[in-house]
Design a protein around this motif. Structure first.
Motif, PDB file in Angstrom:
ATOM      1  N   PRO A 193      45.805 -80.910  41.992  1.00  0.00           N
ATOM      2  CA  PRO A 193      46.071 -80.182  43.243  1.00  0.00           C
ATOM      3  C   PRO A 193      44.901 -80.245  44.229  1.00  0.00           C
ATOM      4  CG  PRO A 193      46.587 -78.810  41.317  1.00  0.00           C
ATOM      5  CD  PRO A 193      45.866 -80.031  40.808  1.00  0.00           C
ATOM      6  N   SER A 228      51.775 -87.329  51.158  1.00  0.00           N
ATOM      7  CA  SER A 228      52.157 -85.922  51.317  1.00  0.00           C
ATOM      8  C   SER A 228      53.142 -85.789  52.476  1.00  0.00           C
ATOM      9  CB  SER A 228      50.903 -85.086  51.586  1.00  0.00           C
ATOM     10  OG  SER A 228      51.224 -83.714  51.583  1.00  0.00           O
ATOM     11  N   VAL A 275      53.492 -69.633  48.218  1.00  0.00           N
ATOM     12  CA  VAL A 275      53.214 -68.903  46.978  1.00  0.00           C
ATOM     13  C   VAL A 275      54.096 -67.648  46.925  1.00  0.00           C
ATOM     14  CG1 VAL A 275      51.427 -67.592  45.754  1.00  0.00           C
ATOM     15  CG2 VAL A 275      50.863 -69.784  46.793  1.00  0.00           C
ATOM     16  N   VAL A 291      56.532 -71.343  43.101  1.00  0.00           N
ATOM     17  CA  VAL A 291      55.225 -71.771  43.625  1.00  0.00           C
ATOM     18  C   VAL A 291      54.162 -70.829  43.044  1.00  0.00           C
ATOM     19  CG1 VAL A 291      53.889 -72.356  45.678  1.00  0.00           C
ATOM     20  CG2 VAL A 291      56.387 -72.562  45.729  1.00  0.00           C
ATOM     21  N   GLU A 293      50.138 -69.528  41.563  1.00  0.00           N
ATOM     22  CA  GLU A 293      48.754 -69.303  41.979  1.00  0.00           C
ATOM     23  C   GLU A 293      47.773 -69.919  40.989  1.00  0.00           C
ATOM     24  OE1 GLU A 293      48.449 -65.107  43.847  1.00  0.00           O
ATOM     25  OE2 GLU A 293      50.389 -65.106  42.838  1.00  0.00           O
ATOM     26  N   THR A 305      54.677 -80.277  42.030  1.00  0.00           N
ATOM     27  CA  THR A 305      54.122 -79.781  43.297  1.00  0.00           C
ATOM     28  C   THR A 305      55.208 -79.664  44.364  1.00  0.00           C
ATOM     29  OG1 THR A 305      53.613 -81.860  44.447  1.00  0.00           O
ATOM     30  CG2 THR A 305      51.994 -81.106  42.809  1.00  0.00           C
ATOM     31  N   THR A 306      54.878 -78.897  45.407  1.00  0.00           N
ATOM     32  CA  THR A 306      55.702 -78.863  46.618  1.00  0.00           C
ATOM     33  C   THR A 306      55.497 -80.204  47.341  1.00  0.00           C
ATOM     34  OG1 THR A 306      53.888 -77.982  47.936  1.00  0.00           O
ATOM     35  CG2 THR A 306      55.344 -76.368  46.893  1.00  0.00           C
ATOM     36  N   HIS A 310      51.282 -78.353  46.789  1.00  0.00           N
ATOM     37  CA  HIS A 310      50.909 -77.084  46.155  1.00  0.00           C
ATOM     38  C   HIS A 310      51.543 -76.977  44.767  1.00  0.00           C
ATOM     39  CE1 HIS A 310      48.851 -73.255  46.977  1.00  0.00           C
ATOM     40  NE2 HIS A 310      49.607 -72.830  45.984  1.00  0.00           N
TER      41      HIS A 310
END
Length: 449
Positions: A193, A228, A275, A291, A293, A305-306, A310
């Protein structure tokens, strides 16, 4: 107020539009949006994965026929609604069911039939890699498929030149670019990340382990470049335009966004990218994405990941509505045998709503909906099963309620780990997919899970 047909026509003619194409498990979908991002036309193509030689797959012929027919259906919708021939599109993107294994040689030839997410043949590789990386590697990830082929001593492994996913493959053929969105890439190999790229330390560990094998490749060189959301990912080439639109009307030069997995499109469509937000996609398979932390290490939780990189915790179950749909198909067959006719939406809606009248305990009925293997509960192969005790209350409401509960039962295992063991907190959970089409039914069953 909605926009007028004239305003929409202007957008279509000037190319102030965007085209999204998604390869789902049972349908390929194309949606055209206007300058305000409102959907203005759509097309679809139904297809089904096949079990061939013990492997769940789709052929390359299926992929291209499906894409062409889906696009033709969209273009016909544009013609029907607006009287226009679709020639220009402002931007486009491809998404598809995630992960699996598409391996190509130096001549761009597919080395073995596409191994989809539905296969559960990589248990040993997934376990060994999870130990090596101290990071959960699910069975359907591309790296698990590659390493299992290494363990099995499959002849093709020495000739692998490029690995990608279904979305990555279609994007490559449309643009010439071997790239992948970070969300889909995170199901090929773990992503760091902090960098938004493949985890360098884990790549080193894998490559070190491969040295004694003497293969002519390094894993780093086989994987697509990671992009991305928002990055440029190439243009539709002349060849790509012909693959998409057989009529030859569509003009090349359309910019494409990074190809993504269907999980990424679900997150984006439900605006679950921040998040403490999450979404559940429920159809052929079912998966919840939250999502996070912090990183978690559990066999039942995948770290993906997003689309902007993330960290996401994903509970993915191979089985959801396939068995349920088969039973609905049986009712449809009986109904037609009695000389009646109905459309599937009415049929599903009626049966789903009936489920809400069932007993809380489903009258003691029991169903296992495993059409294929299920890694979360350690099933290597599927054996759909419906059973009851002599004193169970068999009726239509309890029967339907049982199958709806069964569709989400495996998901509950993973959700219990997220919420009860790891104490993950959520402000919002959105649902999408065929399971939620009948208003209020899927949502209530999901809330129970």
């Amino acid at each position: 107020m909605g926009r007028s047909a004239e305003e929409i026509k202007k957008d279509i003619e000037s190319g102030n539009t965007a085209l999204g194409i998604e390869f789902g498990s049972t349908r390929i979908k194309a949606v055209l949006t206007d300058g305000t991002t409102a959907p203005i036309a759509q097309g679809s193509y139904e297809w089904e994965n096949r079990l061939e030689n013990g492997i769940w797959t789709y052929s390359l012929e299926d992929i291209w026929k499906g894409l062409k027919d889906c696009y033709a259906d969209l273009a016909a919708d544009v013609k029907k609604q607006y009287g226009l021939t679709l020639k220009k599109v402002g931007a486009m993107g491809v998404s598809a069911m995630m992960h699996g294994y598409m391996a190509f040689d130096a001549d761009e030839k597919l080395l073995v039939p596409f191994r989809t997410w539905r296969n559960t043949m990589t248990a040993e590789a997934a376990r060994r890699l999870t130990d090596l990386f101290n990071y959960n590697i699910p069975q359907r990830w591309s790296i698990a498929h590659l390493y299992q082929a290494v363990i099995n001593g499959e002849e093709h492994v020495s000739r692998v030149h490029f690995l990608t996913t279904l979305a990555g493959y279609v994007h490559w053929k449309l643009t010439g670019k071997q790239v992948l969105g970070v969300g889909d890439a995170s199901g090929m190999f773990p992503i760091d990340p902090a960098t938004g790229q493949y985890d360098a330390e884990m790549l080193d560990k894998f490559e070190e382990m491969m040295v004694p094998k003497g293969y002519p490749w390094k894993l780093r060189d086989l994987l697509p470049e990671v992009l991305s959301a928002g990055d440029e990912a190439g243009m539709l080439t002349e060849e790509g335009a012909k693959l998409l639109d057989e009529s030859g009307n569509l003009e090349a030069g359309i910019p494409l966004c990074p190809p993504e997995g269907d999980a990424g499109t679900g997150m984006t469509a439900t605006n679950s990218v921040a998040v403490r937000t999450g979404n559940v996609s429920a159809g052929t398979s079912v998966f919840a994405m939250v999502v996070l932390e912090k990183t978690l290490v559990h066999q039942e939780i995948d770290m993906v990941t997003t689309p902007d990189g993330h960290l996401v915790g994903m509970v993915h179950c191979n089985n959801c509505t396939s068995d349920l749909n088969a039973w609905v198909g049986l009712f449809e067959e009986f109904y037609e045998l009695m000389g009646q006719k109905t459309d599937r939406n009415t049929l599903f809606g009626t049966l789903y709503r009936k489920a809400l009248e069932g007993d809380e305990d489903c009258g003691g009925l029991m169903s296992y909906c495993y059409l294929s293997g299920e890694p979360i509960t350690d099933f290597e192969e599927g054996r759909p099963l419906f059973m009851r005790r002599p004193d169970s209350k068999l009726g239509l409401a309890n029967f339907m309620r049982t199958h709806l509960y069964s569709s989400l039962a495996t998901l509950k295992y993973g959700l219990d780990i997220l919420f009860k063991e790891e104490h993950v907190t959520l402000d919002k959970l959105m649902g999408h997919g065929g399971f939620f089409k009948t208003k209020g039914v899927g949502q209530r069953i999901m809330a129970a899970a």
